[in-house]
Design a protein around this motif. Sequence first.
Motif, PDB file in Angstrom:
ATOM      1  N   ASP A  66     156.477 -26.889 -13.309  1.00 10.17           N
ATOM      2  CA  ASP A  66     156.738 -25.601 -12.665  1.00 10.17           C
ATOM      3  C   ASP A  66     157.169 -24.538 -13.672  1.00 10.17           C
ATOM      4  OD1 ASP A  66     156.143 -26.244 -10.002  1.00 10.17           O
ATOM      5  OD2 ASP A  66     158.117 -27.147  -9.712  1.00 10.17           O
ATOM      6  N   THR A  71     155.394 -21.885 -10.879  1.00 10.39           N
ATOM      7  CA  THR A  71     155.106 -22.175  -9.476  1.00 10.39           C
ATOM      8  C   THR A  71     156.353 -22.396  -8.630  1.00 10.39           C
ATOM      9  OG1 THR A  71     154.695 -24.466 -10.163  1.00 10.39           O
ATOM     10  CG2 THR A  71     152.772 -23.062  -9.795  1.00 10.39           C
ATOM     11  N   ILE A  74     157.296 -25.900  -6.632  1.00  7.27           N
ATOM     12  CA  ILE A  74     156.313 -26.595  -5.792  1.00  7.27           C
ATOM     13  C   ILE A  74     156.002 -27.971  -6.355  1.00  7.27           C
ATOM     14  CG2 ILE A  74     153.917 -26.550  -4.998  1.00  7.27           C
ATOM     15  CD1 ILE A  74     154.173 -23.491  -4.871  1.00  7.27           C
ATOM     16  N   PHE A  77     158.977 -30.376  -6.026  1.00  8.26           N
ATOM     17  CA  PHE A  77     159.085 -30.920  -4.670  1.00  8.26           C
ATOM     18  C   PHE A  77     158.044 -32.016  -4.436  1.00  8.26           C
ATOM     19  CE2 PHE A  77     157.557 -30.878  -0.269  1.00  8.26           C
ATOM     20  CZ  PHE A  77     158.711 -31.324   0.365  1.00  8.26           C
ATOM     21  N   ALA A  78     156.793 -31.741  -4.777  1.00  8.84           N
ATOM     22  CA  ALA A  78     155.715 -32.699  -4.525  1.00  8.84           C
ATOM     23  C   ALA A  78     155.907 -33.976  -5.345  1.00  8.84           C
ATOM     24  CB  ALA A  78     154.365 -32.070  -4.837  1.00  8.84           C
ATOM     25  N   LEU A 125     150.738 -31.788  -0.550  1.00  3.49           N
ATOM     26  CA  LEU A 125     152.011 -31.072  -0.604  1.00  3.49           C
ATOM     27  C   LEU A 125     151.915 -29.816  -1.470  1.00  3.49           C
ATOM     28  CD1 LEU A 125     154.525 -34.034  -0.916  1.00  3.49           C
ATOM     29  CD2 LEU A 125     154.200 -32.525   1.044  1.00  3.49           C
ATOM     30  N   GLN A 127     149.214 -28.011  -2.473  1.00  3.86           N
ATOM     31  CA  GLN A 127     148.305 -26.987  -1.938  1.00  3.86           C
ATOM     32  C   GLN A 127     148.833 -26.379  -0.645  1.00  3.86           C
ATOM     33  OE1 GLN A 127     145.677 -26.010  -3.659  1.00  3.86           O
ATOM     34  NE2 GLN A 127     145.878 -27.611  -5.180  1.00  3.86           N
ATOM     35  N   PHE A 128     149.421 -27.206   0.194  1.00  3.64           N
ATOM     36  CA  PHE A 128     149.918 -26.721   1.477  1.00  3.64           C
ATOM     37  C   PHE A 128     151.061 -25.726   1.275  1.00  3.64           C
ATOM     38  CE2 PHE A 128     152.103 -27.166   5.616  1.00  3.64           C
ATOM     39  CZ  PHE A 128     151.034 -26.846   6.434  1.00  3.64           C
ATOM     40  N   ILE A 129     151.969 -26.038   0.353  1.00  5.50           N
ATOM     41  CA  ILE A 129     153.090 -25.133   0.096  1.00  5.50           C
ATOM     42  C   ILE A 129     152.614 -23.877  -0.631  1.00  5.50           C
ATOM     43  CG2 ILE A 129     155.257 -24.867  -1.165  1.00  5.50           C
ATOM     44  CD1 ILE A 129     155.716 -27.869  -0.646  1.00  5.50           C
ATOM     45  N   GLU A 130     151.708 -24.045  -1.579  1.00  7.59           N
ATOM     46  CA  GLU A 130     151.265 -22.906  -2.380  1.00  7.59           C
ATOM     47  C   GLU A 130     150.423 -21.912  -1.591  1.00  7.59           C
ATOM     48  OE1 GLU A 130     149.282 -22.050  -6.757  1.00  7.59           O
ATOM     49  OE2 GLU A 130     149.341 -24.095  -5.984  1.00  7.59           O
ATOM     50  N   PHE A 132     149.971 -21.769   1.947  1.00  8.82           N
ATOM     51  CA  PHE A 132     150.146 -21.956   3.385  1.00  8.82           C
ATOM     52  C   PHE A 132     149.817 -20.702   4.187  1.00  8.82           C
ATOM     53  CE2 PHE A 132     152.690 -21.869   7.275  1.00  8.82           C
ATOM     54  CZ  PHE A 132     152.094 -22.938   7.913  1.00  8.82           C
TER      55      PHE A 132
END
Length: 168
Positions: A66, A71, A74, A77-78, A125, A127-130, A132
């Motif tokens: 990160d 980022t 993100i 977390f992932a 995780l 892609q979904f957070i980045e 969303f």
Amino acid sequence: MISRTLLTDFLLIAFLVALQVFVLNRITVSSEYTPVLYPVFVMFYPFFRNRYQFLALSFLLGLCIDAFLGTWGINAFATTAIAYFRTLIFRTSTDTTTDFFSFSSLQWPQFLLFILTSIFFHQLLVQFIEFFKLSRIFDILLNVLISSIISFIFIVLYALIFKIKQRI
């Protein structure tokens, strides 16, 4: 068998961060999809080592990625999430019910399914957070699928080169 210490873990993290940031992030497929290799640290970390140290090292790995990519946590977390759920992912993808985990006792299809499940969960995780937005859900899923396949190929090559299945 190579003995892993905290120092070798830090060196491996530094190597994976440098490889990801300076080499793999420059490789793109269709100018959109980038292979991800750094989760191999989490996937192939020995099961018998200290769990809290493992979670902290996984968080540190994601945080380093990160820091270079900007980022905002993100990847931290992932990476920490797949570290936390790794035993569950291993058990479900390999159909293992014992408390002793070993990659060398797995058949190749089980080993590959573990890698694919782990990288898919990680990419989902990230892609979904980045990205969303519910309006982009199909774009996100397509991006996760393609990035997971590309990363899967690189991770399998890494496992073959370093003979992960035989060593751990």
